[in-house]
Write an enzyme that holds these catalytic residues in place. Structure first.
Site, PDB file in Angstrom:
ATOM      1  N   GLY A  36      33.855   1.912   1.503  1.00 33.47           N
ATOM      2  CA  GLY A  36      34.680   2.023   2.707  1.00 33.47           C
ATOM      3  C   GLY A  36      34.334   3.303   3.446  1.00 33.47           C
ATOM      4  N   SER A  43      38.459   7.751  -2.989  1.00 35.43           N
ATOM      5  CA  SER A  43      38.634   8.731  -4.078  1.00 35.43           C
ATOM      6  C   SER A  43      40.058   8.682  -4.611  1.00 35.43           C
ATOM      7  CB  SER A  43      38.380  10.156  -3.580  1.00 35.43           C
ATOM      8  OG  SER A  43      37.107  10.241  -3.053  1.00 35.43           O
ATOM      9  N   SER A 127      28.726   4.042   0.601  1.00 31.28           N
ATOM     10  CA  SER A 127      27.729   2.968   0.396  1.00 31.28           C
ATOM     11  C   SER A 127      27.724   2.007   1.589  1.00 31.28           C
ATOM     12  CB  SER A 127      27.964   2.236  -0.928  1.00 31.28           C
ATOM     13  OG  SER A 127      29.316   1.928  -1.176  1.00 31.28           O
TER      14      SER A 127
HETATM   15  N1  LIG Z   1      26.953  12.114   7.916  1.00 35.20           N
HETATM   16  C1  LIG Z   1      27.899  11.810   7.009  1.00 35.20           C
HETATM   17  N2  LIG Z   1      28.357  10.543   6.911  1.00 35.20           N
HETATM   18  C2  LIG Z   1      29.302  10.253   5.996  1.00 35.20           C
HETATM   19  N3  LIG Z   1      29.849  11.149   5.139  1.00 35.20           N
HETATM   20  C3  LIG Z   1      29.410  12.430   5.190  1.00 35.20           C
HETATM   21  C4  LIG Z   1      28.431  12.810   6.132  1.00 35.20           C
HETATM   22  N4  LIG Z   1      28.206  14.139   5.967  1.00 35.20           N
HETATM   23  C5  LIG Z   1      29.000  14.576   4.985  1.00 35.20           C
HETATM   24  N5  LIG Z   1      29.731  13.539   4.504  1.00 35.20           N
HETATM   25  C6  LIG Z   1      30.636  13.687   3.349  1.00 35.20           C
HETATM   26  O1  LIG Z   1      29.979  13.014   2.282  1.00 35.20           O
HETATM   27  C7  LIG Z   1      30.827  12.060   1.674  1.00 35.20           C
HETATM   28  C8  LIG Z   1      30.122  10.699   1.540  1.00 35.20           C
HETATM   29  O2  LIG Z   1      29.170  10.729   0.555  1.00 35.20           O
HETATM   30  P1  LIG Z   1      28.649   9.384  -0.100  1.00 35.20           P
HETATM   31  O3  LIG Z   1      27.706   9.792  -1.179  1.00 35.20           O
HETATM   32  O4  LIG Z   1      29.806   8.559  -0.479  1.00 35.20           O
HETATM   33  O5  LIG Z   1      27.874   8.699   1.118  1.00 35.20           O
HETATM   34  S1  LIG Z   1      26.866   7.456   1.073  1.00 35.20           S
HETATM   35  O6  LIG Z   1      27.422   6.453   0.159  1.00 35.20           O
HETATM   36  O7  LIG Z   1      25.570   7.926   0.600  1.00 35.20           O
HETATM   37  O8  LIG Z   1      26.797   6.980   2.453  1.00 35.20           O
HETATM   38  C9  LIG Z   1      32.022  11.887   2.595  1.00 35.20           C
HETATM   39  O9  LIG Z   1      33.106  11.890   1.704  1.00 35.20           O
HETATM   40  P2  LIG Z   1      34.287  10.804   1.714  1.00 35.20           P
HETATM   41  O10 LIG Z   1      35.126  11.262   2.852  1.00 35.20           O
HETATM   42  O11 LIG Z   1      34.949  11.029   0.397  1.00 35.20           O
HETATM   43  O12 LIG Z   1      33.756   9.426   1.863  1.00 35.20           O
HETATM   44  C10 LIG Z   1      32.002  13.070   3.517  1.00 35.20           C
HETATM   45  O13 LIG Z   1      32.911  14.047   3.058  1.00 35.20           O
HETATM   46  N1  LIG Z   2      47.048   4.221   0.315  1.00 35.87           N
HETATM   47  C1  LIG Z   2      47.111   5.320   1.080  1.00 35.87           C
HETATM   48  N2  LIG Z   2      48.078   5.468   2.004  1.00 35.87           N
HETATM   49  C2  LIG Z   2      48.139   6.565   2.780  1.00 35.87           C
HETATM   50  N3  LIG Z   2      47.271   7.587   2.732  1.00 35.87           N
HETATM   51  C3  LIG Z   2      46.271   7.507   1.835  1.00 35.87           C
HETATM   52  C4  LIG Z   2      46.127   6.361   0.975  1.00 35.87           C
HETATM   53  N4  LIG Z   2      45.034   6.553   0.200  1.00 35.87           N
HETATM   54  C5  LIG Z   2      44.526   7.752   0.557  1.00 35.87           C
HETATM   55  N5  LIG Z   2      45.261   8.339   1.531  1.00 35.87           N
HETATM   56  C6  LIG Z   2      44.987   9.629   2.184  1.00 35.87           C
HETATM   57  O1  LIG Z   2      43.843   9.459   2.988  1.00 35.87           O
HETATM   58  C7  LIG Z   2      43.022  10.625   2.946  1.00 35.87           C
HETATM   59  C8  LIG Z   2      41.593  10.222   2.527  1.00 35.87           C
HETATM   60  O2  LIG Z   2      41.642   9.735   1.201  1.00 35.87           O
HETATM   61  P1  LIG Z   2      40.378   9.856   0.253  1.00 35.87           P
HETATM   62  O3  LIG Z   2      40.764   9.191  -1.017  1.00 35.87           O
HETATM   63  O4  LIG Z   2      39.887  11.261   0.181  1.00 35.87           O
HETATM   64  O5  LIG Z   2      39.328   8.938   1.042  1.00 35.87           O
HETATM   65  P2  LIG Z   2      37.762   8.744   0.820  1.00 35.87           P
HETATM   66  O6  LIG Z   2      37.459   9.098  -0.605  1.00 35.87           O
HETATM   67  O7  LIG Z   2      37.526   7.305   1.123  1.00 35.87           O
HETATM   68  O8  LIG Z   2      37.103   9.671   1.798  1.00 35.87           O
HETATM   69  C9  LIG Z   2      43.690  11.599   1.987  1.00 35.87           C
HETATM   70  O9  LIG Z   2      44.391  12.545   2.752  1.00 35.87           O
HETATM   71  C10 LIG Z   2      44.635  10.721   1.182  1.00 35.87           C
HETATM   72  O10 LIG Z   2      45.770  11.430   0.777  1.00 35.87           O
END
Ligand SMILES: Nc1ncnc2c1ncn2[C@@H]1O[C@H](COP(=O)(O)OS(=O)(=O)O)[C@@H](OP(=O)(O)O)[C@H]1O
Ligand SMILES: Nc1ncnc2c1ncn2[C@@H]1O[C@H](COP(=O)(O)OP(=O)(O)O)[C@@H](O)[C@H]1O
Length: 231
Positions: A36, A43, A127
């Site tokens: 997603g 996470s 992903s």
């Molecule tokens: N350009 C760009 N696009 C998306 N995300 C970015 C980018 N740069 C840094 N980040 C940070 O890296 C986290 C995503 O890493 P992933 O290893 O899950 O990415 S991927 O699956 O390889 O696309 C992502 O964390 P999540 O918010 O937990 O998804 C971001 O914090």
């Molecule tokens: N089911 C939910 N309802 C409301 N807020 C959420 C929910 N799950 C996660 N959050 C909030 O959304 C934000 C992003 O969550 P996170 O788990 O870090 O997302 P990701 O790992 O996809 O980047 C955090 O501030 C978290 O507290």
């Protein structure tokens, strides 16, 4: 191009079979692949699942995008400090399509090791590419890959913006950000879709995943009793 004969490596079967480990654990191994947008709740869900399942004696391991990118799949700027510029450029992983592909390939391989050890691997990576996820699915045994689409609308993720990255991406300070100026290919036929927007708490989403694992026979039904009695 190498072939396996040139590089002299041979696959070894292990003495302790996967079924033996699963019997010891009292449940099957699998890979729960959360996919997603950034901020969709991957996470959070992985960690709630990890906690709830561990409390019930289920063996789990979490692989999380941000964390794995500090070690196994470190970014070039992190590697540069310890390994020098050339190494960092060759082996560090950023966010180009090819680097994301390699990121997912390595995670898939690690998740497979956990799965074969009878553990439930919970992976939380954007992903964004269907093909990369499909390759992980194909590398596993039939039924081991459980794709869970954390389907949170971009507007909700952007509103949450816990790391301020969407703001930076909108301002043009961060390029190739998924959902803004880089693609996200939603799963077409995931095993499960969970929606983290609205009133659905992470615990409610985790309950949806656990119920699915029970119907698939990956977890014993007693896990549900434990949940209902709060035990
Ligand atoms: N350009 C760009 N696009 C998306 N995300 C970015 C980018 N740069 C840094 N980040 C940070 O890296 C986290 C995503 O890493 P992933 O290893 O899950 O990415 S991927 O699956 O390889 O696309 C992502 O964390 P999540 O918010 O937990 O998804 C971001 O914090
Ligand atoms: N089911 C939910 N309802 C409301 N807020 C959420 C929910 N799950 C996660 N959050 C909030 O959304 C934000 C992003 O969550 P996170 O788990 O870090 O997302 P990701 O790992 O996809 O980047 C955090 O501030 C978290 O507290």
């Amino acid at each position: 191009m190498y072939n396996m004969t040139d590089i002299h490596i041979t696959w070894h079967e292990h003495q302790v079979a996967r079924q033996d480990r699963e019997r010891l654990n009292g449940h099957r191994g699998c890979v729960i692949w959360l996919t997603g947008l950034s901020g969709s709740g991957k996470s959070t869900l992985a960690n709630v699942l990890d906690h709830l399942l561990s409390q019930r004696g289920i063996r789990t391991a979490v692989l999380d995008g941000d964390n794995v990118r500090h070690g196994l799949n470190a970014s070039p700027n992190l590697l540069r400090e310890t390994h020098g510029a050339t190494f960092a450029e060759r082996f560090g992983l950023g966010f180009s399509a090819i680097d994301r592909e390699e990121n997912i390939r390595r995670i898939g391989a690690v998740a497979q090791l956990f799965c074969e050890a009878g553990i439930i691997a919970l992976t939380a990576f954007i992903s964004p590419y269907r093909l990369d996820r499909q390759r992980v699915r194909q590398s596993l045994r039939e039924g081991d890959f459980i794709e869970v689409f954390v389907d949170t609308p971009l507007a909700v993720c952007e509103e949450r913006d816990p790391k301020g990255l969407y703001k930076k991406a909108r301002a043009g300070e961060l390029k190739h950000f998924t959902g803004i100026d880089d693609p996200y290919e939603a799963p077409e036929a995931p095993e499960l879709i969970v929606r983290s927007s609205g009133e659905r708490t992470p615990e409610a989403l985790a309950a949806q995943v656990i119920a699915y694992l029970v119907t698939r026979g990956i977890l014993p039904a007693t896990v549900l009793d434990a949940r209902e009695t709060g035990g």
